[in-house]
Enzyme design. Structure first.
Site, mmCIF file in Angstrom:
data_model
loop_
_atom_site.group_PDB
_atom_site.id
_atom_site.type_symbol
_atom_site.label_atom_id
_atom_site.label_comp_id
_atom_site.label_asym_id
_atom_site.label_seq_id
_atom_site.Cartn_x
_atom_site.Cartn_y
_atom_site.Cartn_z
ATOM 1 N N CYS A 1 0.851 -1.155 0.118
ATOM 2 C CA CYS A 1 -0.049 -0.004 -0.001
ATOM 3 C C CYS A 1 0.923 1.286 0.036
ATOM 4 O O CYS A 1 0.219 2.349 -0.321
ATOM 5 C CB CYS A 1 -0.884 -0.025 1.333
ATOM 6 S SG CYS A 1 -2.248 -1.338 0.843
ATOM 7 N N LYS B 1 -8.771 9.571 1.749
ATOM 8 C CA LYS B 1 -9.424 8.231 1.323
ATOM 9 C C LYS B 1 -10.868 8.303 2.157
ATOM 10 O O LYS B 1 -11.709 7.467 2.072
ATOM 11 C CB LYS B 1 -8.776 7.181 2.396
ATOM 12 C CG LYS B 1 -7.455 6.900 1.670
ATOM 13 C CD LYS B 1 -6.457 5.870 2.449
ATOM 14 C CE LYS B 1 -5.246 5.318 1.924
ATOM 15 N NZ LYS B 1 -4.042 6.282 2.441
ATOM 16 N N PHE C 1 0.874 -3.002 4.291
ATOM 17 C CA PHE C 1 1.146 -4.297 4.863
ATOM 18 C C PHE C 1 2.472 -4.759 4.545
ATOM 19 O O PHE C 1 3.066 -4.217 3.296
ATOM 20 C CB PHE C 1 0.188 -5.305 4.211
ATOM 21 C CG PHE C 1 -0.982 -5.310 4.756
ATOM 22 C CD1 PHE C 1 -1.627 -4.424 5.781
ATOM 23 C CD2 PHE C 1 -2.022 -6.339 4.344
ATOM 24 C CE1 PHE C 1 -2.840 -4.570 6.183
ATOM 25 C CE2 PHE C 1 -3.411 -6.294 4.832
ATOM 26 C CZ PHE C 1 -3.761 -5.591 5.918
ATOM 27 N N GLU D 1 -0.211 6.885 13.240
ATOM 28 C CA GLU D 1 0.252 7.846 12.143
ATOM 29 C C GLU D 1 -0.133 9.241 12.984
ATOM 30 O O GLU D 1 0.820 10.245 12.775
ATOM 31 C CB GLU D 1 -0.268 8.063 10.992
ATOM 32 C CG GLU D 1 -1.550 8.416 10.391
ATOM 33 C CD GLU D 1 -2.217 8.335 9.363
ATOM 34 O OE1 GLU D 1 -1.087 8.802 8.108
ATOM 35 O OE2 GLU D 1 -3.157 8.316 8.771
ATOM 36 N N HIS E 1 -2.145 8.968 5.591
ATOM 37 C CA HIS E 1 -2.579 7.665 5.097
ATOM 38 C C HIS E 1 -3.989 7.259 5.476
ATOM 39 O O HIS E 1 -4.640 7.063 4.611
ATOM 40 C CB HIS E 1 -1.787 6.547 5.657
ATOM 41 C CG HIS E 1 -1.865 5.156 5.102
ATOM 42 N ND1 HIS E 1 -1.699 4.959 3.758
ATOM 43 C CD2 HIS E 1 -2.506 4.020 5.736
ATOM 44 C CE1 HIS E 1 -2.207 3.621 3.577
ATOM 45 N NE2 HIS E 1 -2.299 3.319 4.674
ATOM 46 N N HIS F 1 -9.703 3.697 -0.461
ATOM 47 C CA HIS F 1 -8.191 2.943 -0.340
ATOM 48 C C HIS F 1 -7.918 2.059 -1.522
ATOM 49 O O HIS F 1 -8.333 0.920 -1.438
ATOM 50 C CB HIS F 1 -8.113 2.436 0.985
ATOM 51 C CG HIS F 1 -6.498 1.959 1.255
ATOM 52 N ND1 HIS F 1 -5.525 2.259 0.379
ATOM 53 C CD2 HIS F 1 -5.728 1.368 2.192
ATOM 54 C CE1 HIS F 1 -4.524 1.987 0.929
ATOM 55 N NE2 HIS F 1 -4.584 1.264 2.020
#
Lengths: 441, 80, 421
Positions: free
Chosen positions: C169, C341, C405, C320, C309, C346
């Site tokens: 990602c 997002k 990930f 974050e 993110h 996403h």
């Protein structure tokens, strides 16, 4: 101690750091461990076998089921995952990641690099992989469509993506520096090495890099066949004969190599026992779009890599070719080599004739061969090679015996389907006596 | 479902930590101490559902922190 | 003299935003494009929402042959790439093809086509030994995703370095970071860099269901992506692509190109912790931010806007938020942070590049895009997340981050051209 205190990234692009390879981890169809693989390669031992002879998880039909028009593959044998991979990681990993984790561990052992003793941000991981954890996803996708979504494993979300090997290696060894993952079919493994060198030059002194591939389950196998470039020859010794009149395609395989690449100064500071060689030059190019009439990009990749290394063509003692085994590609590669080195101007070899093409795994595995060729002063031959068309104008090292040669530089080439070209120039270390000659894995 | 069933499922779903003896008295050990993370427990819960027909709600999985709590939950639920 | 990277062209295919103009309108309106999945019947799945592109490949200029051989992710990338190249005015620039590179991020490549092919070859999953007789001639190009980079290279006429960057990602940030490094080190003067993913397929939905990473808010699809909100419970899967023309500054200046923004710094770090889990302390992301700032020779106080993110999972938001405080200190509290997002979901590897386009648009238009659906912030998330409405304010320097990930944490700094060091 943090990354930024080791060296501000971007500060070193002028006086670029020298990147050297200090550890080798090999998982090849004809040998586990760098030295066993090298010995097998010099003896001409092949790892290409019919698929159903090996009992891959999933296997292939002995009796019923569809008939596969191609059944030969370079297969890693004798690898017992449980002996190398912690039990906790077994259910969450595809075969490809088990191979990669084992190869990474061997490379670190070989380099005597102990991650726990180094600053956490000083180590990174850059790998290439072209087909992911394919067998794992095959199993999960079958469960999805036959037993329902609730049966899909929690591990599916990461066991099959292309980034899995980099992630698992970094976690296993606590490496918190830069991570990277590149895909460029067969060229990607050399791109990973090039990118690893970039990371070293940007200030991360120790990088685990390379590539490993495994996708020989039935769906993966059918996907390999769909390339249209596999040899239909059923006799293992005759199936993959690049650069010869008999070439009719390649044999795919599994495995590859993981290497430890380090800033030479940092390697010496930590007391690294051996230096196999320097990644002196690297370049990548892409072929012109089909129909453009422009020449393929391989020759430019070679010239740029030589320029990057500050090396003249005459200094290259051996070329480890991409050796597609597909006539038009062999012809293109031979033309590029003879354009740079002159007709028959440099010995050319292709030990992958004994392993099959390993996609992301092949470039790094050829780099291992090249480093050991530099060390031992021998060029492994292509056994069972037939006649090379005179028009190719290359000196293919053929026959049963390795060729002795005093080597200082080697060139490794890789080309990926679609038009990817990569070239790496390796330089023999200044003090070869520091490299032990025998250390069985 | 017995503790042995749970052991078998957990090993199949998530392997076993080399520093832990799952054969010992683990009923009241925390799963985290047994080397199992949330992914391992989610995979285990999914397998329990397939095998024993007992669904453990998402929110509940994180709250069942020991083998005893998990076994009690499974045995306390009436299978439809 | 140091080589600098600037952005001179952009193209985007995002859900609800086809083309940069329409994408900007979406961002400034705070509308969402999440909805119930329409590509297949999602009712067997836990999460039934997604952000889909209303994408007509033929109307977008692809030929029938191209459509047949390209996976949807490739189609999106090629269309976005053509927009970016046209936007940059490169075609008329008489480039040396060997100095043009390509870098395309993707997390899952041609998954959608692979799954479709699988169903044909396996008799809908019944046969483990799939039948080669039914294989598409394009199967290999779905199997190995570098075919996507090849298609993009062809539209750009690129003959320099070309590769797929596939770090899950963070792929879309890392692919642009890769291009930036190629320019900076002198391997290329122009890079068509970006990312694509088209993962809205049953296997991708099922694999995120399994780890409960996606939201089960199926009865309220429009408001399902809720980063930093107290009620958030997972991300919304999406698709899309964005491509950027990166160019060496002097090269761009010489040809009189429109310079949209400069890339000042980029770094990525591994958390070496867990394939899917994040520690709440945000250490490695903070380290990536610090390394990017160091390359940019910038102080954290220079950051006017943080593109988060912001996936909408509890662990991410906490992670974050901690990373921003760790890297930016008190300045984190003064800086608007938002997650697009919330509007476009996403799209895995693609989102990083789509977000960079959003960042460049933020600089160009002095506008901070909002975090939609943020009605009540989670008490653990105590920064200024720009809820609901876009904000007009001066934006000179933007920090964009990604987390994925495998433990990848990436950060990039963009600034108004001429504003950087």
């Amino acid at each position: 101690m943090t990354q930024t205190t080791i060296a501000a990234p971007g500060e070193r692009t002028g006086g670029a750091a020298t990147a050297v390879i200090t550890g080798l981890g090999v998982i090849a169809p004809n040998g586990l461990g760098a030295e066993k693989f090298w010995a097998a390669t010099l003896r001409g031992e092949s790892g290409i076998r019919p698929l159903h002879a090996e009992g891959h998880a999933g296997g292939h039909p002995r009796g019923g089921g569809p008939r596969y028009p191609v059944t030969l593959a370079g297969q890693v044998s004798g690898f017992v995952a449980e002996e190398h991979i912690p039990s906790r990681l077994m259910p969450q990993t595809d075969r490809v990641t088990r191979l990669a984790l084992a190869a990474a561990e061997w490379a670190l052992e070989d380099a005597a690099l102990r991650p726990a003793e180094l600053p956490e941000y000083s180590m990174g991981v850059v790998t290439s992989n072209a087909s992911g954890g394919f067998e794992f996803t095959h199993r999960e996708i079958q469960k999805l469509w036959t037993q329902g979504p609730q049966t899909v494993s929690v591990y599916e979300s990461f066991a099959w993506f292309y980034a899995v090997n980099t992630g698992q290696i970094s976690i296993r060894h606590g490496m918190r520096g830069p991570g990277g993952v590149l895909v460029a079919e067969q060229a990607g493994g050399l791109d990973a090495l090039g990118h690893a060198r970039r990371a070293v030059r940007r200030g991360t002194p120790h990088i685990v890099t390379g590539g490993v591939e495994s996708s020989l389950d039935p769906w993966g196998w059918v996907s390999h066949i769909a390339s249209g470039r596999l040899s239909r020859e059923p006799v293992p010794e005759l199936a993959y004969r690049p650069f010869t009149r008999e070439a009719d395609g390649y044999v795919p395989g599994e495995g590859g190599a993981i290497l430890v690449l380090e800033d030479r100064e940092a390697a010496l500071r930590r007391g690294a026992a051996k230096v196999y060689g320097e990644v002196a030059g690297y370049a990548a190019t892409f072929d012109p779009r089909p129909g453009s009439g422009r020449p393929p990009g391989l020759e430019q990749a070679i010239r740029k890599a030589l320029a990057d290394a500050g090396t003249e063509p005459g200094e290259i003692g051996v070329v480890f070719a991409d050796a597609a085994g597909v006539p038009f590609l062999d012809r293109e590669e031979a033309a590029a080599i003879s354009a740079v080195f002159g007709p028959g101007g440099v010995p050319v070899t292709a030990p992958k004739a004994l392993t099959g093409r390993l996609y992301a795994g092949s470039g790094p595995l050829d780099v291992v061969c090249a480093l050991l060729a530099l060390r031992d002063g021998v060029i492994p031959p292509v056994p069972h090679a037939g006649e090379v068309p005179a028009a190719y104008r290359i000196d293919l090292v053929r026959g049963a015996e390795p060729r002795s040669a005093a080597l200082t530089h080697a060139l490794v080439l890789a080309r990926g389907k679609g038009g990817f070209n990569a070239a790496v120039v390796l330089r023999k270390p200044e003090h070869p006596e520091a490299v032990p000659r025998k250390e069985e894995k | 479902m017995t503790l042995d069933d749970l052991r078998r499922i957990m090993v199949a779903c998530a392997g076993e930590d080399e520093h832990v003896d799952l054969g010992g008295d683990i009923l009241d050990e925390l799963f985290t101490d047994l080397g199992y993370d949330s992914l391992a427990l989610m995979e285990t819960a999914a397998r329990i559902e397939t095998e024993f027909g007992v669904r453990i709600p998402d929110e509940q999985v994180a709250e069942l922190t020991t083998p005893r709590a998990l076994l009690d939950f499974v045995s306390g639920v009436t299978v439809p | 003299m140091d080589r600098r990277t600037v952005i001179t062209g952009m193209g985007v295919r995002a859900p609800g935003g086809a083309g940069t103009k329409s994408f900007f309108e979406l961002l400034s309106s705070g509308r969402t494009s999440t909805r119930r999945i329409s590509f297949f019947d999602p009712s067997p799945f836990r999460s039934q929402v997604a952000a889909e592109c209303d994408f007509d490949p033929e109307a977008s200029g692809l030929t029938r042959r191209e459509i047949r051989r390209m996976d949807r992710a490739t189609q999106l990338a090629v269309v976005a790439g053509r927009e970016a190249v046209a936007d940059s005015g490169l075609e008329a620039a008489g480039l040396d093809p060997g100095r043009v590179a390509v870098s395309v991020g993707t997390a899952v490549g041609a998954t959608t086509s692979l799954e479709r092919e699988y169903l044909v070859l396996s008799d809908t999953g019944h046969d483990w030994f799939v039948d080669p007789g039914y294989a598409s001639p394009h199967l290999f190009d779905y199997f190995v995703p570098s075919a996507i980079a090849a298609e993009v290279a062809w539209i750009a006429g690129a003959e320099g370095p070309a590769a797929i960057v596939s770090s899950g990602c963070t792929s879309g940030l890392d692919s642009v970071g890769y291009g930036h490094q190629l320019i900076k080190e002198g391997s290329a003067d122009v890079v068509l860099a970006g990312a694509t993913d088209a993962p809205i397929s049953p296997i991708a939905v099922a694999c995120f269901d399994a780890i409960k990473a996606t939201t089960p808010r199926n009865d309220d699809a429009e408001h399902a992506s809720r980063p930093f909100d107290r009620t958030r419970n997972g991300f919304v899967l999406a698709e899309g692509a964005a491509m950027l023309v990166l160019e060496e500054y002097e090269h761009a200046r010489r040809r009189g190109a429109r310079i949209i923004a400069e890339i000042n710094g980029y770094a990525t770090r591994c958390n070496a912790y867990h394939m899917t889990g994040l520690k709440p302390d945000g250490r490695e992301m903070a380290e990536a931010i610090n390394a990017a700032l160091a390359e940019a020779r910038m102080d954290g106080d220079a950051v006017d806007y943080v593109n988060a993110h912001g996936s909408g999972t509890k662990q991410n938001d906490r992670h974050e938020t901690a990373a921003f405080k760790r890297a930016l200190g008190e300045h984190a509290y003064r800086t608007p942070v938002s997650s697009i997002k919330s509007m476009i979901g996403h799209s895995l590897g693609a989102i990083g590049s789509i977000e960079l386009v959003a960042c460049a648009l933020a600089i160009e238009n002095d506008m901070v895009p909002p975090t939609a659906n943020l009605t009540e912030a989670d008490p653990e998330c105590d920064l200024d997340y720009v809820p609901i409405e876009a904000r007009d304010q001066r934006v000179d320097t933007v920090l964009s981050v990604g987390s994925g990930f495998g433990g990848f944490q990436s950060a990039m700094l963009l600034s108004r051209a001429g504003n950087g060091s």
